[in-house]
Design a protein around this motif. Structure first.
Motif, PDB file in Angstrom:
ATOM      1  N   GLU A 185     -19.564  -0.545   8.053  1.00  0.00           N
ATOM      2  CA  GLU A 185     -18.889   0.393   7.159  1.00  0.00           C
ATOM      3  C   GLU A 185     -17.438  -0.020   6.925  1.00  0.00           C
ATOM      4  O   GLU A 185     -16.927   0.067   5.803  1.00  0.00           O
ATOM      5  CB  GLU A 185     -18.941   1.807   7.742  1.00  0.00           C
ATOM      6  N   ARG A 222     -17.492  -2.874   4.534  1.00  0.00           N
ATOM      7  CA  ARG A 222     -17.832  -2.404   3.188  1.00  0.00           C
ATOM      8  C   ARG A 222     -16.603  -1.804   2.510  1.00  0.00           C
ATOM      9  O   ARG A 222     -16.313  -2.098   1.344  1.00  0.00           O
ATOM     10  CB  ARG A 222     -18.946  -1.361   3.251  1.00  0.00           C
ATOM     11  N   VAL A 223     -15.877  -0.973   3.255  1.00  0.00           N
ATOM     12  CA  VAL A 223     -14.679  -0.344   2.697  1.00  0.00           C
ATOM     13  C   VAL A 223     -13.611  -1.394   2.407  1.00  0.00           C
ATOM     14  O   VAL A 223     -12.948  -1.349   1.358  1.00  0.00           O
ATOM     15  CB  VAL A 223     -14.140   0.734   3.659  1.00  0.00           C
ATOM     16  N   THR A 237     -13.995  -4.534   1.600  1.00  0.00           N
ATOM     17  CA  THR A 237     -14.366  -5.256   0.382  1.00  0.00           C
ATOM     18  C   THR A 237     -14.073  -4.420  -0.858  1.00  0.00           C
ATOM     19  O   THR A 237     -13.556  -4.927  -1.865  1.00  0.00           O
ATOM     20  CB  THR A 237     -15.857  -5.636   0.415  1.00  0.00           C
ATOM     21  N   GLN A 238     -14.384  -3.130  -0.784  1.00  0.00           N
ATOM     22  CA  GLN A 238     -14.112  -2.241  -1.911  1.00  0.00           C
ATOM     23  C   GLN A 238     -12.617  -2.146  -2.188  1.00  0.00           C
ATOM     24  O   GLN A 238     -12.176  -2.191  -3.344  1.00  0.00           O
ATOM     25  CB  GLN A 238     -14.682  -0.847  -1.633  1.00  0.00           C
ATOM     26  N   VAL A 239     -11.824  -2.026  -1.129  1.00  0.00           N
ATOM     27  CA  VAL A 239     -10.370  -1.940  -1.294  1.00  0.00           C
ATOM     28  C   VAL A 239      -9.829  -3.231  -1.905  1.00  0.00           C
ATOM     29  O   VAL A 239      -8.959  -3.199  -2.791  1.00  0.00           O
ATOM     30  CB  VAL A 239      -9.693  -1.648   0.058  1.00  0.00           C
ATOM     31  N   GLU A 240     -10.327  -4.366  -1.450  1.00  0.00           N
ATOM     32  CA  GLU A 240      -9.879  -5.640  -2.022  1.00  0.00           C
ATOM     33  C   GLU A 240     -10.167  -5.690  -3.516  1.00  0.00           C
ATOM     34  O   GLU A 240      -9.321  -6.126  -4.314  1.00  0.00           O
ATOM     35  CB  GLU A 240     -10.564  -6.804  -1.307  1.00  0.00           C
ATOM     36  N   ARG A 241     -11.356  -5.253  -3.902  1.00  0.00           N
ATOM     37  CA  ARG A 241     -11.698  -5.227  -5.333  1.00  0.00           C
ATOM     38  C   ARG A 241     -10.732  -4.332  -6.113  1.00  0.00           C
ATOM     39  O   ARG A 241     -10.344  -4.650  -7.240  1.00  0.00           O
ATOM     40  CB  ARG A 241     -13.130  -4.731  -5.524  1.00  0.00           C
ATOM     41  N   GLU A 242     -10.345  -3.225  -5.511  1.00  0.00           N
ATOM     42  CA  GLU A 242      -9.446  -2.291  -6.181  1.00  0.00           C
ATOM     43  C   GLU A 242      -8.037  -2.861  -6.334  1.00  0.00           C
ATOM     44  O   GLU A 242      -7.365  -2.616  -7.346  1.00  0.00           O
ATOM     45  CB  GLU A 242      -9.377  -0.979  -5.387  1.00  0.00           C
ATOM     46  N   THR A 259      -7.375   0.084   4.157  1.00  0.00           N
ATOM     47  CA  THR A 259      -8.647   0.333   4.835  1.00  0.00           C
ATOM     48  C   THR A 259      -8.422   1.158   6.095  1.00  0.00           C
ATOM     49  O   THR A 259      -9.159   2.117   6.375  1.00  0.00           O
ATOM     50  CB  THR A 259      -9.334  -0.998   5.184  1.00  0.00           C
ATOM     51  N   ARG A 276      -7.870   4.792   5.302  1.00  0.00           N
ATOM     52  CA  ARG A 276      -9.066   5.525   4.879  1.00  0.00           C
ATOM     53  C   ARG A 276      -9.932   5.964   6.060  1.00  0.00           C
ATOM     54  O   ARG A 276     -10.786   6.828   5.912  1.00  0.00           O
ATOM     55  CB  ARG A 276      -9.871   4.684   3.892  1.00  0.00           C
TER      56      ARG A 276
END
Length: 229
Positions: free
Chosen positions: A40, A43-44, A46-51, A70, A73
Motif C-alpha cells: 500500500e 502504491r501511494v 507511485t501515485q504521488v510521484e505521478r501527481e 507519502t 498521507r
C-alpha cells in the motif's frame, strides 16, 4: 558516413534507479511504525510521484517531495518533524551516491567516437544531471549534452531542429521505452533499446516491433547494430 548517436544517461551509461530503490527501502524502514503495509505504501508513493511530475519534473528533489507527501498521507499525528528530517537524510545519501558506469561503457563510447558524433539526451534537474555527467568522466566523448524537462516526441523534434539532425542518420540509444524508444521513433529517428533490470516503473510500456528499432542485450552490441543502419 558518420551518424549521430544519442545516448540516454541514467541506467544506460551508469547505474541510477538502483539507488532510488535503496532509498525507498530506507523510507519504508523510517515509516515502519506508522504504516506497515508495504504494498500500500508503494502504491501511494507511485501515485504521488505521478501527481508531482507535471509540476516538479524528475530528479532527487521531486522524489524527496514524493516521499514526504507519502509520509503525510499515512501520518495521523500533528508534527512528524523527526521523520521528515530522516527523509532529508535519505536525500542527502541519494545525492552523494558514487557514479557506477555500466560494464563496457567507456570502451564502447571511445570506439563509437572514432566514427560518429555522440551526444547525451537526458531529463531531470539540470544541475543534478550535469553533475552526473561530469562525475562520470564521460564528457570527453560527447559533442553535446542536452537536458530537458521531459523526453517526449516534441522534445525530440526540438532536438532535431536545434542540432540540425538528419533523422534517418540519427540513433537514440537507451533503456526506457517511454522516454527513449517510443518518442524517438515517433520523431523519425532510429532507436536501440537496451533493457535494464532496474528501469523505473514509470518508464515502462510495451515495446512493439518497428522497422527502425533494434534491441540489444548490452551496450557492447551497439557498434554492430549501428553499422546496420
Amino acid at each position: 558516413m558518420h551518424k549521430c548517436l544519442i545516448f540516454d544517461a541514467d541506467d544506460t551509461l551508469w547505474e541510477n534507479n538502483v539507488y532510488f530503490l535503496r532509498a525507498i527501502e530506507e523510507f519504508l524502514e523510517v515509516i515502519a511504525d506508522i504504516a506497515a503495509d508495504r504494498e500500500e505504501i508503494l502504491r501511494v508513493l507511485t501515485q504521488v510521484e505521478r501527481e508531482l511530475i507535471p509540476q516538479g519534473g524528475y530528479g532527487t528533489g521531486n522524489f524527496l517531495k514524493a516521499l514526504k507527501e507519502t509520509f503525510r498521507r499515512f501520518y495521523a499525528g500533528a508534527d512528524g518533524a523527526g521523520t521528515l528530517s530522516n527523509i532529508e537524510e535519505i536525500g542527502t545519501r541519494l545525492r552523494s551516491h558514487p557514479m557506477q558506469l555500466l560494464p563496457g561503457v567507456s570502451a564502447i563510447l571511445a570506439e563509437l567516437r572514432q566514427k560518429h558524433r555522440l551526444m547525451v539526451f537526458t531529463k531531470g534537474e539540470h544541475g543534478e544531471q550535469t553533475s552526473k555527467v561530469m562525475r562520470s568522466g564521460l564528457q570527453e566523448y560527447f559533442d553535446w549534452v542536452e537536458i530537458v524537462r521531459e523526453k517526449d516526441t516534441a522534445a525530440y523534434h526540438g532536438l532535431i531542429k536545434t542540432r540540425g539532425l538528419r533523422p534517418n542518420r540519427t540513433v537514440m540509444i537507451g533503456n526506457s521505452p517511454r522516454s527513449d524508444v517510443t518518442p524517438s521513433l515517433a520523431a523519425g529517428l532510429w532507436a536501440i533499446y537496451i533493457p535494464h533490470p532496474h528501469t523505473w516503473d514509470l518508464e515502462h510500456e510495451d515495446v512493439e516491433h518497428h522497422p527502425r528499432l533494434f534491441k540489444a542485450n548490452s551496450i557492447h552490441e551497439v557498434p554492430a547494430l549501428v553499422e546496420r543502419i
